[in-house]
Design a protein around this motif. Structure first.
Motif, PDB file in Angstrom:
ATOM      1  N   ASP A 117       0.863  -1.181   0.000  1.00 21.31           N
ATOM      2  CA  ASP A 117       0.000   0.000   0.000  1.00 21.31           C
ATOM      3  C   ASP A 117       0.902   1.234   0.000  1.00 21.31           C
ATOM      4  N   VAL A 118       1.204   1.727  -1.214  1.00 18.27           N
ATOM      5  CA  VAL A 118       2.146   2.832  -1.387  1.00 18.27           C
ATOM      6  C   VAL A 118       1.401   4.027  -1.975  1.00 18.27           C
ATOM      7  N   ASP A 119       1.615   5.210  -1.392  1.00 21.10           N
ATOM      8  CA  ASP A 119       0.994   6.422  -1.911  1.00 21.10           C
ATOM      9  C   ASP A 119       1.605   6.804  -3.256  1.00 21.10           C
ATOM     10  N   LEU A 120       0.789   7.422  -4.102  1.00 21.83           N
ATOM     11  CA  LEU A 120       1.258   7.945  -5.379  1.00 21.83           C
ATOM     12  C   LEU A 120       2.266   9.059  -5.093  1.00 21.83           C
ATOM     13  N   GLN A 121       3.470   8.919  -5.625  1.00 20.72           N
ATOM     14  CA  GLN A 121       4.547   9.876  -5.368  1.00 20.72           C
ATOM     15  C   GLN A 121       4.412  11.098  -6.283  1.00 20.72           C
ATOM     16  N   PRO A 122       4.966  12.244  -5.850  1.00 26.35           N
ATOM     17  CA  PRO A 122       4.852  13.469  -6.664  1.00 26.35           C
ATOM     18  C   PRO A 122       5.356  13.296  -8.100  1.00 26.35           C
ATOM     19  N   GLU A 123       6.418  12.508  -8.287  1.00 30.53           N
ATOM     20  CA  GLU A 123       6.959  12.339  -9.647  1.00 30.53           C
ATOM     21  C   GLU A 123       6.017  11.542 -10.555  1.00 30.53           C
ATOM     22  N   HIS A 124       5.006  10.910  -9.951  1.00 33.02           N
ATOM     23  CA  HIS A 124       4.041  10.144 -10.741  1.00 33.02           C
ATOM     24  C   HIS A 124       2.650  10.782 -10.731  1.00 33.02           C
ATOM     25  N   ALA A 125       2.537  11.974 -10.152  1.00 36.56           N
ATOM     26  CA  ALA A 125       1.232  12.641 -10.030  1.00 36.56           C
ATOM     27  C   ALA A 125       0.572  12.840 -11.396  1.00 36.56           C
ATOM     28  N   LEU A 126       1.375  13.099 -12.423  1.00 37.25           N
ATOM     29  CA  LEU A 126       0.827  13.301 -13.764  1.00 37.25           C
ATOM     30  C   LEU A 126       0.055  12.065 -14.238  1.00 37.25           C
ATOM     31  N   LEU A 127       0.512  10.874 -13.842  1.00 38.70           N
ATOM     32  CA  LEU A 127      -0.190   9.649 -14.239  1.00 38.70           C
ATOM     33  C   LEU A 127      -1.562   9.568 -13.590  1.00 38.70           C
ATOM     34  N   ALA A 144     -17.807   1.496 -13.600  1.00 36.00           N
ATOM     35  CA  ALA A 144     -16.766   0.476 -13.734  1.00 36.00           C
ATOM     36  C   ALA A 144     -15.743   0.589 -12.613  1.00 36.00           C
ATOM     37  N   PHE A 145     -15.509   1.810 -12.142  1.00 36.10           N
ATOM     38  CA  PHE A 145     -14.535   2.046 -11.072  1.00 36.10           C
ATOM     39  C   PHE A 145     -15.203   2.888  -9.985  1.00 36.10           C
ATOM     40  N   PRO A 146     -16.172   2.292  -9.249  1.00 36.03           N
ATOM     41  CA  PRO A 146     -16.965   3.072  -8.297  1.00 36.03           C
ATOM     42  C   PRO A 146     -16.171   3.583  -7.099  1.00 36.03           C
ATOM     43  N   GLU A 147     -15.076   2.933  -6.762  1.00 32.17           N
ATOM     44  CA  GLU A 147     -14.257   3.363  -5.627  1.00 32.17           C
ATOM     45  C   GLU A 147     -12.827   3.612  -6.095  1.00 32.17           C
ATOM     46  N   PRO A 148     -12.598   4.739  -6.765  1.00 29.93           N
ATOM     47  CA  PRO A 148     -11.248   5.007  -7.272  1.00 29.93           C
ATOM     48  C   PRO A 148     -10.263   5.254  -6.131  1.00 29.93           C
ATOM     49  N   HIS A 149      -9.022   4.899  -6.388  1.00 29.40           N
ATOM     50  CA  HIS A 149      -7.943   5.073  -5.403  1.00 29.40           C
ATOM     51  C   HIS A 149      -6.802   5.841  -6.069  1.00 29.40           C
ATOM     52  N   PHE A 150      -7.074   7.087  -6.427  1.00 25.79           N
ATOM     53  CA  PHE A 150      -6.094   7.888  -7.164  1.00 25.79           C
ATOM     54  C   PHE A 150      -4.845   8.198  -6.348  1.00 25.79           C
ATOM     55  N   ASP A 151      -4.867   7.936  -5.056  1.00 24.31           N
ATOM     56  CA  ASP A 151      -3.687   8.176  -4.221  1.00 24.31           C
ATOM     57  C   ASP A 151      -2.854   6.911  -4.036  1.00 24.31           C
ATOM     58  N   ASN A 152      -3.290   5.782  -4.608  1.00 22.42           N
ATOM     59  CA  ASN A 152      -2.613   4.504  -4.438  1.00 22.42           C
ATOM     60  C   ASN A 152      -1.809   4.164  -5.690  1.00 22.42           C
ATOM     61  N   ALA A 153      -0.494   4.029  -5.538  1.00 23.24           N
ATOM     62  CA  ALA A 153       0.399   3.804  -6.685  1.00 23.24           C
ATOM     63  C   ALA A 153       0.058   2.530  -7.445  1.00 23.24           C
ATOM     64  N   ALA A 154      -0.228   1.444  -6.733  1.00 25.53           N
ATOM     65  CA  ALA A 154      -0.526   0.181  -7.410  1.00 25.53           C
ATOM     66  C   ALA A 154      -1.832   0.285  -8.196  1.00 25.53           C
ATOM     67  N   TRP A 155      -2.865   0.872  -7.592  1.00 25.68           N
ATOM     68  CA  TRP A 155      -4.162   0.970  -8.262  1.00 25.68           C
ATOM     69  C   TRP A 155      -4.046   1.826  -9.527  1.00 25.68           C
ATOM     70  N   GLU A 182       8.099   1.510  -9.584  1.00 21.25           N
ATOM     71  CA  GLU A 182       8.832   1.212 -10.821  1.00 21.25           C
ATOM     72  C   GLU A 182       7.858   0.972 -11.966  1.00 21.25           C
ATOM     73  N   ARG A 183       6.714   0.357 -11.667  1.00 19.71           N
ATOM     74  CA  ARG A 183       5.672   0.158 -12.679  1.00 19.71           C
ATOM     75  C   ARG A 183       5.214   1.505 -13.235  1.00 19.71           C
ATOM     76  N   LEU A 184       5.036   2.493 -12.342  1.00 19.62           N
ATOM     77  CA  LEU A 184       4.626   3.833 -12.779  1.00 19.62           C
ATOM     78  C   LEU A 184       5.732   4.513 -13.578  1.00 19.62           C
ATOM     79  N   ALA A 185       6.978   4.327 -13.177  1.00 17.60           N
ATOM     80  CA  ALA A 185       8.093   4.892 -13.950  1.00 17.60           C
ATOM     81  C   ALA A 185       8.133   4.286 -15.347  1.00 17.60           C
ATOM     82  N   MET A 186       7.877   2.987 -15.447  1.00 18.99           N
ATOM     83  CA  MET A 186       7.815   2.336 -16.758  1.00 18.99           C
ATOM     84  C   MET A 186       6.683   2.918 -17.594  1.00 18.99           C
ATOM     85  N   LEU A 187       5.526   3.156 -16.962  1.00 22.65           N
ATOM     86  CA  LEU A 187       4.398   3.753 -17.681  1.00 22.65           C
ATOM     87  C   LEU A 187       4.734   5.141 -18.191  1.00 22.65           C
TER      88      LEU A 187
END
Length: 195
Positions: A117-127, A144-155, A182-187
């Motif tokens: 459970d990792v928070d979305l980091q500032p360098e990935h905020a654009l994603l 389709a996504f009734p409970e979004p988790h925009f602050d969760n890096a994995a989600w 790292e998944r977000l950096a790849m994206l």
């Protein structure tokens, strides 16, 4: 699920990521048998990207990392073909495979660790912003996504891996990555929106 398991595989030319939904048309006897067996046992099956071979006919060579799928809904189309709606759950590593007499591939798998459970980091905020924009444009995206988790890096990473028009080989690389950051950096590299 136990830490190791035996899982029937449904190799496809597409990658299923955790949390994603996928529609399947099932007509081959080996997969119809698999669906019946999963229904009797209350279990799912694995979906892996095809590395070599085809979706029907001779058993294909599946990728070494895949995603378990559970059946959410099913129907029989006007053409008599079984239509499934499945959802990805946990990732797995294939240790070894065997092929049953009916051509169904069964894999001995090790389950991948759940995403931290990792928070979305500032360098990935654009994603996160990109994902919000995509969901706003999808008709029914809020259902389709009734409970979004925009602050969760994995989600955020899995939803982008699901929704972006990526090559399946790139989606497979994302599936194989254990670290959500790292998944977000790849994206970021894949969609070329850095800086």
């Amino acid at each position: 699920m136990s830490e190791d398991a035996s899982l029937p595989l449904f190799p496809l030319r597409t990658v299923l990521v955790p949390g994603a939904a996928l529609g399947l048309r099932v007509f081959e006897p080996r997969y119809l048998d698999m669906v019946r067996e999963c229904g009797r046992r209350g279990t799912g099956f694995g979906i892996s990207l095809i590395l070599d071979g085809e979706e029907s006919g001779t058993p294909a060579t599946p990728a070494g990392v895949g995603t378990a799928a559970v059946i959410e809904d099913f129907d029989v189309g006007a053409d008599g073909i079984l239509a499934l709606r499945v959802r990805g759950t946990r990732r797995f590593h294939v240790r070894r495979t065997r092929v049953r007499d009916n051509g169904l591939i069964v894999a001995d798998v090790d389950w991948c660790a759940d995403d931290p459970d990792v928070d979305l980091q500032p360098e990935h905020a654009l994603l996160g912003v990109v994902l919000r924009k995509i969901l706003e444009r999808i008709d029914g995206g809020d259902q389709a996504f009734p409970e979004p988790h925009f602050d969760n890096a994995a989600w955020v990473g899995w939803r982008l891996a699901e929704l972006l028009p990526l090559e399946q080989t790139d989606r497979q690389l994302l599936l194989q990555e254990d670290d959500p950051d790292e998944r977000l950096a790849m994206l970021l590299r894949l969609v070329d929106i850095e800086d």
